[in-house]
Scaffold this motif. Structure first.
Motif, PDB file in Angstrom:
ATOM      1  N   ARG A   1       0.782  -1.113   0.007  1.00 27.25           N
ATOM      2  CA  ARG A   1       0.072   0.040  -0.094  1.00 27.25           C
ATOM      3  C   ARG A   1       0.876   1.242  -0.133  1.00 27.25           C
ATOM      4  O   ARG A   1       0.774   2.053  -0.805  1.00 27.25           O
TER       5      ARG A   1
ATOM      6  N   SER B   1      -1.682  -1.117  -5.355  1.00 26.28           N
ATOM      7  CA  SER B   1      -3.000  -1.418  -4.651  1.00 26.28           C
ATOM      8  C   SER B   1      -3.507  -2.888  -4.924  1.00 26.28           C
ATOM      9  O   SER B   1      -4.061  -3.425  -4.051  1.00 26.28           O
TER      10      SER B   1
ATOM     11  N   THR C   1      -8.036   0.410   0.123  1.00 28.91           N
ATOM     12  CA  THR C   1      -7.064  -0.511  -1.044  1.00 28.91           C
ATOM     13  C   THR C   1      -8.003  -0.923  -2.066  1.00 28.91           C
ATOM     14  O   THR C   1      -7.794  -0.606  -3.231  1.00 28.91           O
TER      15      THR C   1
END
Length: 395
Positions: free
Chosen positions: A161, A166, A193
């Protein structure tokens, strides 16, 4: 490591030279033995005894007895084999001192020093982006061999992250399983996310995760922001306003985050037709909306930054700057003393200000090629329906 030993040896030699300098470089002194010293002392005593006899202070018998006693003592004190120098003998002192200091410094180093660690520290280089990515890749390979290490998968997800990966982060959060079920921060991060992967879509699992996080911690900052964003995107501006206002109460007043939330709240109220909160500083601020001309909207990209700048007319130094992420046009803004660049030059001190807006790719203070600009307009302090139109491109 070898260079460390050389430097340590030279430093030790320097210390010894400075410490033993009075002994090593002392001038030549004639050595005096204990026998010679005793002879000198007794000679003085005999001369004193003779002077007392001559002066009549003692008679002949006393003089002879005392003289004989002194000769006997002189013979005893000078008969031993002690004719060695007691002054100027430095060889043993120098050798002993050198050995003592060398042994002491070695013992101290062995107890508290670590030359290997020093060498390793000197060989360390600043961490680069490539180095970080390699570390994460190595960690990911390790985790593939430890599929049941749920905490490790959560750590890997956070690493992905931070790197902006992602999709990989979402997969890692999924493999963390039950480890994140009772952690509101991890649940909110997982939701954020998934929203990024879904291009801003909150429906389905992201919204479930947000609700689960808020159930565990009703004041979790990220979960509150995401919940308000979900309501805003769904057109429920009243719920968005209420959620964001709860979030704003937990942020430090005047911080960049607080200003961004205030702008979002104002935009939600504007879109929802809700009344704006009365503020005691309305007369000391300038507020309104920023619009982007239709022919320039296609140039705006996610991640661009809106900057609304107020200056004293005729001057270059800003008195207030609002910097927030670009959202759908029109965008609400409010310039107050909280956005001051200099605490001694406040917008509330001016009767009027020159304001302009700019959309920047980098958020830099100086306009760059490709930035989108508005014209500069002068408005009175306290204006609350100012309309700024971005309709130019910086060449």
């Amino acid at each position: 490591m070898f260079s460390f030993y050389i430097a340590a040896f030279l430093l030790l030699v320097l210390v010894l030279v400075l410490l033993l300098r009075p002994l090593l470089f002392a001038g030549k002194v004639q050595e005096t033995s204990r026998r010679q010293m005793n002879a000198v002392i007794y000679r003085e005593e005999l001369e004193k005894l003779a002077a007392e006899h001559s002066a009549g202070m003692i008679n002949a018998q006393e003089y002879e007895m005392s003289h004989a006693e002194m000769r006997q003592r002189l013979f005893q004190d000078t008969s031993e084999e002690d004719d060695k120098a007691v002054m100027g003998s430095t060889k043993k002192v120098v050798i002993g001192t050198c050995l003592f200091i060398a042994l002491l410094s070695t013992a101290l180093y062995l107890s508290v020093g670590d030359v290997v660690r020093v060498a390793q520290h000197n060989q360390q280089k600043p961490m680069t982006q490539e180095g970080v990515e390699k570390m994460v890749a190595d960690f990911a390979s390790k985790m593939e061999k430890e599929p049941d290490n749920l905490k490790g998968w959560a750590m890997l997800a956070r690493s992905y992250r931070i790197l902006g990966r992602s999709e990989d982060a979402a997969k890692a959060y999924g493999r963390a399983g039950s480890f994140i079920d009772n952690d509101p921060e991890l649940l909110a991060e997982y939701a954020d996310t998934l929203v990024a992967v879904a291009n801003g879509n909150f429906s389905g699992k992201p919204l479930q995760l947000i609700q689960q996080a808020l159930k565990l911690d009703p004041n979790n900052l990220l979960a509150l922001w995401l919940s308000g964003s979900a309501s805003f995107n769904g057109g429920n501006y009243k719920a968005a306003t209420q959620t964001w206002e709860k979030l704003a109460k937990q942020l430090p007043p005047g911080s960049e985050e607080a200003r961004a939330i205030e702008t979002s709240i104002a935009e939600a109220r504007s879109k929802g037709g809700l009344s704006q909160k009365a503020s005691p500083q309305v007369a000391q601020s300038v507020s309104g909306k920023v619009e982007i001309s239709a022919d320039l909207k296609s140039l705006v990209k996610p991640g661009d930054v809106l900057m609304v700048i107020a200056r004293k007319p005729g001057e270059r130094m800003p008195v207030a700057v609002l910097k927030v992420p670009v959202t759908d046009s029109p965008m609400s803004f409010a310039l107050t003393d909280k956005l001051a660049m200099n605490p001694n030059a406040l917008i509330s001190q001016l009767p009027e200000v020159a304001i302009e807006a700019r959309i920047s790719k980098t958020g830099m203070a100086k306009a760059e090629s490709g930035d989108l600009l508005s014209t500069v307009q002068t408005v009175a302090l306290g204006s609350n329906q100012v309309k700024i139109v971005i309709n130019q491109v910086q060449k």
